[in-house]
Design a protein around this motif. Structure first.
Motif, PDB file in Angstrom:
ATOM      1  N   TYR A  94      52.830  23.487  45.837  1.00  0.00           N
ATOM      2  CA  TYR A  94      51.624  23.113  45.104  1.00  0.00           C
ATOM      3  C   TYR A  94      51.968  22.724  43.656  1.00  0.00           C
ATOM      4  CZ  TYR A  94      47.091  23.534  42.794  1.00  0.00           C
ATOM      5  OH  TYR A  94      45.967  23.305  42.046  1.00  0.00           O
ATOM      6  N   TYR A  95      52.734  23.578  42.970  1.00  0.00           N
ATOM      7  CA  TYR A  95      53.076  23.294  41.575  1.00  0.00           C
ATOM      8  C   TYR A  95      54.023  22.088  41.445  1.00  0.00           C
ATOM      9  CZ  TYR A  95      50.809  27.661  40.299  1.00  0.00           C
ATOM     10  OH  TYR A  95      49.885  28.648  40.121  1.00  0.00           O
ATOM     11  N   MET A  96      54.878  21.875  42.425  1.00  0.00           N
ATOM     12  CA  MET A  96      55.771  20.702  42.381  1.00  0.00           C
ATOM     13  C   MET A  96      54.985  19.404  42.522  1.00  0.00           C
ATOM     14  SD  MET A  96      59.181  21.840  44.499  1.00  0.00           S
ATOM     15  CE  MET A  96      59.829  20.178  44.517  1.00  0.00           C
ATOM     16  N   ASN A  97      53.859  19.452  43.216  1.00  0.00           N
ATOM     17  CA  ASN A  97      53.085  18.222  43.501  1.00  0.00           C
ATOM     18  C   ASN A  97      51.878  18.044  42.597  1.00  0.00           C
ATOM     19  OD1 ASN A  97      54.739  17.317  45.682  1.00  0.00           O
ATOM     20  ND2 ASN A  97      53.898  19.000  46.890  1.00  0.00           N
ATOM     21  N   GLN A  98      51.785  18.823  41.545  1.00  0.00           N
ATOM     22  CA  GLN A  98      50.655  18.656  40.619  1.00  0.00           C
ATOM     23  C   GLN A  98      50.887  17.510  39.683  1.00  0.00           C
ATOM     24  OE1 GLN A  98      49.940  22.511  38.748  1.00  0.00           O
ATOM     25  NE2 GLN A  98      47.954  22.476  39.716  1.00  0.00           N
TER      26      GLN A  98
END
Length: 154
Positions: A150-154
């Motif tokens: 999730y944080y990598m794709n924000q």
């Protein structure tokens, strides 16, 4: 005056995490993951802290089941959290391992400040598990992997 046709109960939630847009990243695990993704140093203050958490998917599943429970079977209050607690060092280690596995590398440096903090945060959710004949399904590792993605794709 209470309505005899309405049955209510209170739900005390543990720390709720998951890879969902509406969740706030205030818990230490989310912060560890973000720091590891950015190769920032992580400082752990006290290593004797323990927390429990529950994935948002399990919270939703349990609440739906609770809503469907016949009113005459409801207790006045339930705790809803994981089956066990985890040390702050487990969170940090699993966060770094997940970042390495998913991103391919992690150069984060960990420092432990050995302050004497003995925080033990744990809810006993066995009453709710029994009432629903249910237990959480999402593992800590699955939650962490979801947060890393999730944080990598924000």
């Amino acid at each position: 005056m209470t309505n005899p046709k309405i049955q209510t109960c209170s739900i005390r939630l543990g720390t709720v995490l998951g890879d969902s847009k509406g969740l706030m990243d205030v818990f230490v695990l989310s912060k560890f993951i973000k720091q590891a993704l950015n190769d920032e140093p992580i400082t752990i203050i006290g290593s004797n802290q323990e927390f429990d958490l529950i994935d948002i998917e399990d919270v939703c599943d349990a609440l739906i089941r609770l809503i469907k429970l016949p009113a005459n079977q409801l207790e006045t209050c339930y705790n809803l959290s994981s089956k066990r607690s985890y040390s702050i060092l487990e969170f940090e280690n699993q966060a770094i391992d997940a970042v390495k596995r998913i991103k391919g590398e992690c150069r984060t440096i960990i420092t432990v400040d050995p302050q004497d903090i003995h925080l033990k945060y744990r809810l006993d959710s066995s009453k709710l598990y029994k009432a629903l004949n249910w237990e959480p399904k999402v593992s800590l590792l699955e939650t962490i992997d979801g947060l890393v993605n999730y944080y990598m794709n924000q």
